[in-house]
Design a protein around this motif. Sequence first.
Motif, PDB file in Angstrom:
ATOM      1  N   UNK A   1       0.806  -1.226   0.000  1.00 55.51           N
ATOM      2  CA  UNK A   1       0.000   0.000   0.000  1.00 55.51           C
ATOM      3  C   UNK A   1       0.834   1.268   0.000  1.00 55.51           C
ATOM      4  N   UNK A   2       2.158   1.114   0.095  1.00 57.42           N
ATOM      5  CA  UNK A   2       3.012   2.308   0.051  1.00 57.42           C
ATOM      6  C   UNK A   2       3.065   2.846  -1.384  1.00 57.42           C
ATOM      7  N   UNK A   3       3.116   4.156  -1.508  1.00 51.48           N
ATOM      8  CA  UNK A   3       3.259   4.781  -2.825  1.00 51.48           C
ATOM      9  C   UNK A   3       4.416   5.765  -2.739  1.00 51.48           C
ATOM     10  N   UNK A   4       5.442   5.542  -3.546  1.00 53.70           N
ATOM     11  CA  UNK A   4       6.616   6.421  -3.520  1.00 53.70           C
ATOM     12  C   UNK A   4       6.413   7.512  -4.570  1.00 53.70           C
ATOM     13  N   UNK A   5       6.591   8.752  -4.169  1.00 49.87           N
ATOM     14  CA  UNK A   5       6.421   9.893  -5.084  1.00 49.87           C
ATOM     15  C   UNK A   5       7.763  10.613  -5.211  1.00 49.87           C
ATOM     16  N   UNK A   6       8.308  10.632  -6.429  1.00 53.95           N
ATOM     17  CA  UNK A   6       9.618  11.273  -6.579  1.00 53.95           C
ATOM     18  C   UNK A   6       9.717  11.967  -7.915  1.00 53.95           C
ATOM     19  N   UNK A   7      10.758  12.571  -8.085  1.00 53.54           N
ATOM     20  CA  UNK A   7      11.711  13.073  -7.124  1.00 53.54           C
ATOM     21  C   UNK A   7      12.210  14.402  -7.678  1.00 53.54           C
ATOM     22  N   UNK A   8      12.595  15.304  -6.782  1.00 52.67           N
ATOM     23  CA  UNK A   8      13.144  16.563  -7.284  1.00 52.67           C
ATOM     24  C   UNK A   8      14.527  16.296  -7.863  1.00 52.67           C
ATOM     25  N   UNK A   9      15.023  17.207  -8.639  1.00 51.76           N
ATOM     26  CA  UNK A   9      16.359  17.096  -9.226  1.00 51.76           C
ATOM     27  C   UNK A   9      16.996  18.465  -9.045  1.00 51.76           C
ATOM     28  N   UNK A  10      17.872  18.580  -8.030  1.00 50.79           N
ATOM     29  CA  UNK A  10      18.384  19.912  -7.643  1.00 50.79           C
ATOM     30  C   UNK A  10      19.906  19.884  -7.566  1.00 50.79           C
ATOM     31  N   UNK A  11      20.518  20.906  -8.101  1.00 54.81           N
ATOM     32  CA  UNK A  11      21.986  21.032  -8.076  1.00 54.81           C
ATOM     33  C   UNK A  11      22.346  21.989  -6.947  1.00 54.81           C
ATOM     34  N   UNK A  12      22.455  21.456  -5.748  1.00 57.49           N
ATOM     35  CA  UNK A  12      22.681  22.300  -4.560  1.00 57.49           C
ATOM     36  C   UNK A  12      23.853  21.804  -3.723  1.00 57.49           C
ATOM     37  N   UNK A  13      24.759  21.049  -4.315  1.00 62.34           N
ATOM     38  CA  UNK A  13      25.878  20.512  -3.548  1.00 62.34           C
ATOM     39  C   UNK A  13      25.405  19.471  -2.540  1.00 62.34           C
ATOM     40  N   UNK A  14      26.108  19.423  -1.394  1.00 59.01           N
ATOM     41  CA  UNK A  14      25.795  18.391  -0.395  1.00 59.01           C
ATOM     42  C   UNK A  14      24.682  18.841   0.556  1.00 59.01           C
ATOM     43  N   UNK A  15      23.592  19.277  -0.014  1.00 59.42           N
ATOM     44  CA  UNK A  15      22.452  19.766   0.777  1.00 59.42           C
ATOM     45  C   UNK A  15      21.406  18.648   0.845  1.00 59.42           C
ATOM     46  N   UNK A  16      21.106  18.153   2.059  1.00 59.15           N
ATOM     47  CA  UNK A  16      20.088  17.097   2.177  1.00 59.15           C
ATOM     48  C   UNK A  16      18.894  17.583   3.000  1.00 59.15           C
ATOM     49  N   UNK A  17      18.643  18.891   2.967  1.00 63.30           N
ATOM     50  CA  UNK A  17      17.461  19.394   3.676  1.00 63.30           C
ATOM     51  C   UNK A  17      16.204  19.024   2.900  1.00 63.30           C
ATOM     52  N   UNK A  18      15.176  18.617   3.634  1.00 61.46           N
ATOM     53  CA  UNK A  18      13.866  18.427   3.003  1.00 61.46           C
ATOM     54  C   UNK A  18      13.162  19.774   3.104  1.00 61.46           C
ATOM     55  N   UNK A  19      12.735  20.304   1.965  1.00 62.18           N
ATOM     56  CA  UNK A  19      12.158  21.660   1.995  1.00 62.18           C
ATOM     57  C   UNK A  19      10.655  21.649   1.724  1.00 62.18           C
ATOM     58  N   UNK A  20       9.998  22.683   2.236  1.00 63.44           N
ATOM     59  CA  UNK A  20       8.555  22.820   2.014  1.00 63.44           C
ATOM     60  C   UNK A  20       8.262  22.916   0.515  1.00 63.44           C
ATOM     61  N   UNK A  21       9.123  23.656  -0.203  1.00 68.59           N
ATOM     62  CA  UNK A  21       8.898  23.827  -1.645  1.00 68.59           C
ATOM     63  C   UNK A  21       9.026  22.506  -2.398  1.00 68.59           C
ATOM     64  N   UNK A  22      10.012  21.717  -2.017  1.00 72.86           N
ATOM     65  CA  UNK A  22      10.206  20.414  -2.672  1.00 72.86           C
ATOM     66  C   UNK A  22       8.990  19.520  -2.484  1.00 72.86           C
ATOM     67  N   UNK A  23       8.506  19.454  -1.251  1.00 69.05           N
ATOM     68  CA  UNK A  23       7.355  18.590  -0.965  1.00 69.05           C
ATOM     69  C   UNK A  23       6.087  19.112  -1.639  1.00 69.05           C
ATOM     70  N   UNK A  24       5.949  20.424  -1.643  1.00 69.09           N
ATOM     71  CA  UNK A  24       4.775  21.030  -2.281  1.00 69.09           C
ATOM     72  C   UNK A  24       4.729  20.624  -3.767  1.00 69.09           C
ATOM     73  N   UNK A  25       5.890  20.758  -4.434  1.00 68.98           N
ATOM     74  CA  UNK A  25       5.921  20.431  -5.873  1.00 68.98           C
ATOM     75  C   UNK A  25       5.628  18.952  -6.120  1.00 68.98           C
ATOM     76  N   UNK A  26       6.193  18.088  -5.301  1.00 70.05           N
ATOM     77  CA  UNK A  26       5.953  16.654  -5.502  1.00 70.05           C
ATOM     78  C   UNK A  26       4.470  16.325  -5.348  1.00 70.05           C
TER      79      UNK A  26
END
Length: 374
Positions: free
Chosen positions: A266-291
């Motif tokens: 029942x899991x559904x994986x929704x992906x994924x952003x593609x961002x060139x931001x170096x070693x940044x692993x923050x989950x952002x509100x904007x990223x989730x909103x777009x997904x």
Amino acid sequence: MDVIVGGGVVGLSIAWRLARSGRRVTVVDPAPGTGASYAAAGMLAPVSEVAFTEEPLLRLGVASLARWRAFAAELTADAGLAGGGVAEFAELDLRAEGTLDVAFGADDLAALDELAAFMEKLGLQVERLTGRECRRLEPMLAPSVRGGLLAPHDAWVDPRRVTRALLAALDRLGVPLVRSRVTSLLRDGDRVTGVHLSPAAAEAERLPAERVILAAGAWSRELADVPVRPVKGQIMRLRGPQPLLTRCVRGMVHGTSVYLVPRGDGELVVGATQEELGFDTRVTAGGLYELLRDARELVPGVTELEVGDVVAGLRPGTPDNLPLIGPSGVEGLTLATGHHRGGVLLAPLTAAILQGEEGELAALCSPGRFRDIS
Ligand code: GLY
């Protein structure tokens, strides 16, 4: 002895195949299976992920997909998981119902037509479908979907289960796993002779090796001068009482590509952003909103699902989107990195190349195509 730096799906697959063939190997990773392999959706989708400029990558993907079934069956057995019949694949959630690429507007439909012609020219099986045919296959699709392209042989797997199975298989084969960070490569003149481990590690600080295999994904460039860069991907896992889809669905929404990958539970994986931001692993509100916004355009019912987890991983990108597999040019150092969007798909092929198989495809991935690796 080989020291494999990196305990993601690629590094662990190489370790498992080499150990199985009788080679002595040690894996070093401070936290195996927690990097890009933890974030990945696990699409084994060479056909639907292809771009017009990427025919060599497509060839690698098709060859690796052809290896996945046997790879999964042997892994399931070696890991001591339930085996036999279809159940052996349930342990890894390996499924092969294909990918449906859908289109909304006239431009998207024209792009699918071109893609279909390109695939057919390459001898790959795809089917063009009307909007109604798409919804017959996947009733939860939005009514505004006007057409689609089905790649019936694309598959997918749960990378978190694959990592766990690989770790279990390595444990059963007695392969040492050093949970430590590699701070640098040991060198003797021009030759790599092992690795330096983080001083905080309980183990010895130097681990000598006949060969170091660098499979550290986006972090590979911290240890050697390789043309690999981090490409950030934010991805979310949603959960519902039963699967909303029976196959992978993807589409272009607002100019970006979104994919939905269903799991048996029942899991559904929704992906994924593609961002060139170096070693940044923050989950952002904007990223989730777009997904979520884009996923809802494809399948409106996603808004009813519960949010499971949300992570950001770093894909190891290369200048030509092809991986770096093989001798680095520096004696004692072999590369298995730069798999970008295809680490899970390409893991079986990568391990085979490092065992001397697939000479023609190996040439496409040769690190020698880039000069100045040191
Ligand atoms: N292979 C899909 C991704 O990297 O997002």
